[in-house]
Write an enzyme that holds these catalytic residues in place. Structure first.
Site, PDB file in Angstrom:
ATOM      1  N   HIS A  53      71.151  38.259  16.776  1.00 12.90           N
ATOM      2  CA  HIS A  53      70.379  38.438  15.562  1.00 12.90           C
ATOM      3  C   HIS A  53      71.383  38.523  14.321  1.00 12.90           C
ATOM      4  O   HIS A  53      71.970  37.611  14.134  1.00 12.90           O
ATOM      5  CB  HIS A  53      69.269  39.683  15.901  1.00 12.90           C
ATOM      6  CG  HIS A  53      68.269  40.002  14.767  1.00 12.90           C
ATOM      7  ND1 HIS A  53      68.028  39.220  13.790  1.00 12.90           N
ATOM      8  CD2 HIS A  53      67.475  40.965  14.754  1.00 12.90           C
ATOM      9  CE1 HIS A  53      67.098  39.292  13.075  1.00 12.90           C
ATOM     10  NE2 HIS A  53      66.600  40.506  13.636  1.00 12.90           N
ATOM     11  N   HIS A  61      67.087  28.961  17.042  1.00 16.76           N
ATOM     12  CA  HIS A  61      66.445  30.077  16.287  1.00 16.76           C
ATOM     13  C   HIS A  61      65.004  30.078  17.216  1.00 16.76           C
ATOM     14  O   HIS A  61      64.624  28.807  17.264  1.00 16.76           O
ATOM     15  CB  HIS A  61      65.943  29.650  14.679  1.00 16.76           C
ATOM     16  CG  HIS A  61      65.495  30.945  13.919  1.00 16.76           C
ATOM     17  ND1 HIS A  61      64.028  31.183  14.332  1.00 16.76           N
ATOM     18  CD2 HIS A  61      66.030  31.754  13.362  1.00 16.76           C
ATOM     19  CE1 HIS A  61      63.914  32.081  13.521  1.00 16.76           C
ATOM     20  NE2 HIS A  61      64.928  32.655  12.901  1.00 16.76           N
ATOM     21  N   ASP A  82      72.589  32.384   9.002  1.00 16.91           N
ATOM     22  CA  ASP A  82      73.990  33.139   9.444  1.00 16.91           C
ATOM     23  C   ASP A  82      74.966  32.310   9.406  1.00 16.91           C
ATOM     24  O   ASP A  82      76.091  32.529   9.004  1.00 16.91           O
ATOM     25  CB  ASP A  82      73.679  33.993  10.727  1.00 16.91           C
ATOM     26  CG  ASP A  82      72.893  35.112  10.630  1.00 16.91           C
ATOM     27  OD1 ASP A  82      72.891  35.769   9.511  1.00 16.91           O
ATOM     28  OD2 ASP A  82      72.328  35.699  11.821  1.00 16.91           O
TER      29      ASP A  82
HETATM   30  C1  LIG Z   1      69.255  35.463  10.838  1.00 16.63           C
HETATM   31  C2  LIG Z   1      69.053  35.468  12.190  1.00 16.63           C
HETATM   32  O1  LIG Z   1      69.026  36.575  12.889  1.00 16.63           O
HETATM   33  S1  LIG Z   1      69.055  34.078  13.161  1.00 16.63           S
HETATM   34  C3  LIG Z   1      69.538  34.352  14.768  1.00 16.63           C
HETATM   35  C4  LIG Z   1      71.007  34.594  14.948  1.00 16.63           C
HETATM   36  N1  LIG Z   1      71.558  34.472  16.091  1.00 16.63           N
HETATM   37  C5  LIG Z   1      72.442  33.429  16.591  1.00 16.63           C
HETATM   38  O2  LIG Z   1      72.745  32.613  15.678  1.00 16.63           O
HETATM   39  C6  LIG Z   1      72.975  33.636  17.975  1.00 16.63           C
HETATM   40  C7  LIG Z   1      73.092  32.251  18.639  1.00 16.63           C
HETATM   41  N2  LIG Z   1      71.634  31.873  19.116  1.00 16.63           N
HETATM   42  C8  LIG Z   1      70.816  32.043  19.937  1.00 16.63           C
HETATM   43  O3  LIG Z   1      71.351  32.947  20.857  1.00 16.63           O
HETATM   44  C9  LIG Z   1      69.400  31.694  20.125  1.00 16.63           C
HETATM   45  O4  LIG Z   1      69.358  30.357  19.631  1.00 16.63           O
HETATM   46  C10 LIG Z   1      68.543  32.835  19.637  1.00 16.63           C
HETATM   47  C11 LIG Z   1      68.705  34.176  19.976  1.00 16.63           C
HETATM   48  C12 LIG Z   1      68.586  32.631  18.289  1.00 16.63           C
HETATM   49  C13 LIG Z   1      66.976  32.307  19.956  1.00 16.63           C
HETATM   50  O5  LIG Z   1      66.715  32.511  21.419  1.00 16.63           O
HETATM   51  P1  LIG Z   1      65.566  31.803  22.201  1.00 16.63           P
HETATM   52  O6  LIG Z   1      64.543  31.744  21.312  1.00 16.63           O
HETATM   53  O7  LIG Z   1      65.465  33.087  23.356  1.00 16.63           O
HETATM   54  O8  LIG Z   1      66.387  30.884  22.857  1.00 16.63           O
HETATM   55  P2  LIG Z   1      67.185  30.523  24.169  1.00 16.63           P
HETATM   56  O9  LIG Z   1      68.369  31.489  23.901  1.00 16.63           O
HETATM   57  O10 LIG Z   1      66.319  30.706  25.261  1.00 16.63           O
HETATM   58  O11 LIG Z   1      67.917  29.073  24.171  1.00 16.63           O
HETATM   59  C14 LIG Z   1      66.911  27.741  24.395  1.00 16.63           C
HETATM   60  C15 LIG Z   1      67.999  26.963  24.993  1.00 16.63           C
HETATM   61  O12 LIG Z   1      68.960  26.482  24.210  1.00 16.63           O
HETATM   62  C16 LIG Z   1      70.474  26.954  24.294  1.00 16.63           C
HETATM   63  N3  LIG Z   1      70.904  27.581  23.018  1.00 16.63           N
HETATM   64  C17 LIG Z   1      70.214  28.275  22.131  1.00 16.63           C
HETATM   65  N4  LIG Z   1      70.954  28.856  21.001  1.00 16.63           N
HETATM   66  C18 LIG Z   1      72.170  28.265  21.633  1.00 16.63           C
HETATM   67  C19 LIG Z   1      73.629  28.546  20.808  1.00 16.63           C
HETATM   68  N5  LIG Z   1      73.445  29.275  19.590  1.00 16.63           N
HETATM   69  N6  LIG Z   1      74.394  27.759  21.433  1.00 16.63           N
HETATM   70  C20 LIG Z   1      74.117  27.195  22.612  1.00 16.63           C
HETATM   71  N7  LIG Z   1      73.146  27.079  23.178  1.00 16.63           N
HETATM   72  C21 LIG Z   1      71.978  27.694  22.489  1.00 16.63           C
HETATM   73  C22 LIG Z   1      70.015  28.067  25.440  1.00 16.63           C
HETATM   74  O13 LIG Z   1      71.375  28.029  26.264  1.00 16.63           O
HETATM   75  C23 LIG Z   1      68.947  27.673  26.099  1.00 16.63           C
HETATM   76  O14 LIG Z   1      69.298  26.556  26.819  1.00 16.63           O
HETATM   77  P3  LIG Z   1      68.805  26.517  28.629  1.00 16.63           P
HETATM   78  O15 LIG Z   1      67.359  26.113  28.260  1.00 16.63           O
HETATM   79  O16 LIG Z   1      69.482  25.108  29.008  1.00 16.63           O
HETATM   80  O17 LIG Z   1      69.158  27.838  28.955  1.00 16.63           O
HETATM   81  O1  LIG Z   2      63.485  35.500  12.469  1.00 10.90           O
HETATM   82  C1  LIG Z   2      64.250  35.775  13.308  1.00 10.90           C
HETATM   83  O2  LIG Z   2      63.836  35.898  14.710  1.00 10.90           O
HETATM   84  C2  LIG Z   2      65.604  36.005  12.822  1.00 10.90           C
HETATM   85  C3  LIG Z   2      65.986  35.862  11.573  1.00 10.90           C
HETATM   86  O3  LIG Z   2      66.184  34.419  11.217  1.00 10.90           O
HETATM   87  C4  LIG Z   2      65.686  36.700  10.429  1.00 10.90           C
HETATM   88  O4  LIG Z   2      65.618  37.749  10.778  1.00 10.90           O
HETATM   89  O5  LIG Z   2      66.004  36.216   9.288  1.00 10.90           O
END
Ligand SMILES: CC(=O)SCCNC(=O)CCNC(=O)[C@H](O)C(C)(C)COP(=O)(O)OP(=O)(O)OC[C@H]1O[C@@H](n2cnc3c(N)ncnc32)[C@H](O)[C@@H]1OP(=O)(O)O
Ligand SMILES: O=C([O-])CC(=O)C(=O)O
Length: 368
Positions: free
Chosen positions: A223, A262, A314
Site C-alpha cells: 500500500h 493496482h 507511488d
Molecule cells: C497508492 C497505493 O497504495 S497503490 C499500491 C502500491 N503498492 C505497490 O506498488 C506494490 C506492488 N503492487 C502490488 O503488490 C499489487 O499490484 C497490489 C497490491 C497493488 C494489488 O494487488 P492484487 O490486486 O491483489 O493483485 P495481485 O498481487 O494478486 O497481482 C495479480 C498478478 O499480477 C502480478 N503483480 C501485481 N503487481 C505486481 C508487481 N508490482 N510486480 C510484479 N508482479 C505483479 C502478481 O504477481 C499476480 O501474478 P500471478 O497472477 O501470476 O500470481
Molecule cells: O486504492 C488503493 O487500493 C490504493 C491507492 O491507490 C490509494 O490508497 O491511493
C-alpha cells in the site's frame, strides 16, 4: 456447517460500504470525489479546495478557502507532551511508527473524546489536519537527532509543510508540485487503510483510533509504503539500462516491483500517476537533468512489456519527492498526512450511518 456466502480472497470486487464520498469509476475513467473528477480538479484547484470539498461538501470560494487556511493555522500548535513522547522513542523507530504513536497520543488531549457527533468529529478532523504536518516532520526530526521545527504562519498550508520538511522556503513551482501531490493522495475510495479506519470506527471507536489503525495499514509496501520502496529501488542503480536489469532480475525471482499494479487499475495506468509524471518532467526540466525520468520511463515500458502492468501513483510520486529534497522516510508519512482528510470523511460517514463490520469465515481447520 458452511456459510452460504462465497469467499473472495482479498475481498476483490466486494462492495463493503455505501458512500457519498468517492468512487473509482473505471468505465468513465474518473476518480469521483463528491461528484467531481479528481484529475480535473488537480489541474486548477489545490489541496485545501479538496479538504473543503471532502469535509463540507462544496468547493470553496476564495473567502471560504482563506478562512479555512486561517482556521488550520490557528490549530497548528501541538501539545508539548507529544515532543517528549517522540524524544522517548528508540532512534530506530520508522517515522510512520512515530506518526502512528503521535496520533494515538493526541486522543488523550481531546476533552470530548466520547463525542461522535458530526460537529465534534469535523472539528477533530480539522485539528488533525492542522497538526499532522508538524507531527510528521517533528517525529522524523527528533528520531534523527534534529531540533523540532516550528510552522511558519506566513506560508500557505502546503508550502509550510514542505518548508518544515526541507528547511527552506519552497519556490512557487516546488510548492505547487507538492500541493498537487497532496491533492492526488487526498482520497481514493476504499483502499486497505480506509477500510481499516471504517472497520475500527464501526465499533463506535474514535477518529484517533481509526486513524492509528490506518497508519499501520498504509505503512505496508503493498500500500502506501510502496513510494519509499520505489525510491530505494531507483537509488540502487544509476542509469536507465541498469534499472531495466534490476527490474528483470526482480521479475525472474518472482518479486513484486513496487509502484506497479493496482487492485482497481490493474490493466490501466493510475490516472494520478500520469499527473505526477508531468510534475517529474517539470522538475527534470528545471534541473536540466532527466536521469530519473529516463529511468522511470524505461521501467514503465519494461513492466508493460513483461507483465502488462502499469505504474500507480507511488511510482511517480517517489522521484518527485526526491527532486523536492524530501528524505525518503517521510514519503509514506506525507501520503498519510494528505490522506487524513479522506480518512476523516470516511470515519465521519461511518459514524453517521453505522453498522458494525462483522463478516463470517469458511472454516478449513480440523474436523470437529
Ligand atoms: C497508492 C497505493 O497504495 S497503490 C499500491 C502500491 N503498492 C505497490 O506498488 C506494490 C506492488 N503492487 C502490488 O503488490 C499489487 O499490484 C497490489 C497490491 C497493488 C494489488 O494487488 P492484487 O490486486 O491483489 O493483485 P495481485 O498481487 O494478486 O497481482 C495479480 C498478478 O499480477 C502480478 N503483480 C501485481 N503487481 C505486481 C508487481 N508490482 N510486480 C510484479 N508482479 C505483479 C502478481 O504477481 C499476480 O501474478 P500471478 O497472477 O501470476 O500470481
Ligand atoms: O486504492 C488503493 O487500493 C490504493 C491507492 O491507490 C490509494 O490508497 O491511493
Amino acid at each position: 456447517m458452511k456459510t452460504d456466502a462465497k469467499f473472495v480472497p482479498g475481498l476483490a470486487g466486494v462492495v463493503a460500504a455505501e458512500t457519498a464520498i468517492s468512487l473509482l469509476d473505471t468505465e468513465k475513467e474518473k476518480i469521483v470525489i463528491k461528484g467531481h473528477d479528481l484529475i480535473a480538479l488537480s489541474k486548477d484547484k489545490d489541496y485545501l479546495d479538496i479538504v473543503n470539498l471532502l469535509l463540507e461538501d462544496t468547493l470553496p470560494d476564495q473567502t471560504t478557502k482563506t478562512k479555512l487556511e486561517e482556521k488550520l493555522k490557528a490549530l497548528y500548535d501541538v501539545p508539548t507532551g507529544l515532543i517528549a513522547v517522540f524524544k522517548s522513542l528508540p532512534k530506530a523507530t520508522h517515522p510512520m511508527d512515530g506518526l502512528r504513536t503521535g496520533i494515538s497520543v493526541l486522543a488523550g488531549y481531546d476533552e470530548q473524546i466520547d463525542d461522535r457527533s458530526l460537529a465534534v468529529n469535523k472539528s477533530r478532523a480539522y485539528d488533525l489536519l492542522a497538526k499532522l504536518p508538524t507531527i510528521t516532520v517533528n517525529s522524523y526530526r527528533i528520531l534523527n537527532n534534529q531540533e523540532p521545527v516550528q510552522p511558519q504562519q506566513e506560508l500557505a498550508y502546503s508550502a509550510n509543510f514542505l518548508y518544515m520538511i526541507t528547511g527552506k522556503v519552497p519556490t512557487e513551482q516546488e510548492a505547487k508540485i507538492f500541493d498537487r501531490s497532496l491533492l492526488l493522495y487526498s482520497e481514493h475510495e476504499m483502499p486497505n487503510s480506509t477500510f481499516t479506519a471504517r472497520v475500527i470506527a464501526s465499533t463506535q471507536s474514535d477518529l484517533y483510533g481509526a486513524l492509528t489503525g490506518a497508519v499501520a495499514s498504509l505503512k505496508g509496501n503493498l500500500h502506501g509504503g510502496a513510494n519509499e520502496a520505489v525510491m530505494y529501488m531507483l537509488r540502487e542503480v544509476d542509469s536507465a539500462a541498469s534499472f531495466e536489469e534490476l527490474l528483470m532480475k526482480k521479475l525472474s525471482r518472482k518479486e513484486k516491483v513496487m509502484g506497479f499494479g493496482h487492485r482497481v487499475y490493474m490493466n490501466k495506468m493510475d490516472p494520478r500517476a500520469l499527473m505526477m509524471k508531468e510534475s517529474l518532467k517539470q522538475l527534470c526540466e528545471k534541473n536540466g537533468d532527466f536521469l530519473l525520468l529516463e529511468m522511470c520511463e524505461a521501467g514503465e515500458k519494461l513492466m508493460k512489456r513483461e507483465k502488462g502492468l502499469y505504474p500507480n501513483l507511488d511510482y511517480y510520486a517517489a522521484p518527485v519527492y526526491w527532486l523536492l529534497g524530501i528524505p525518503i522516510q517521510l514519503y509514506t508519512p506525507i501520503f498519510f498526512s494528505a490522506r487524513t482528510v479522506g480518512l476523516s470523511a470516511h470515519v465521519i460517514e461511518q459514524h453517521q450511518h453505522n453498522r458494525i463490520f462483522r463478516p463470517r469465515v469458511h472454516y478449513i481447520g480440523k474436523p470437529y
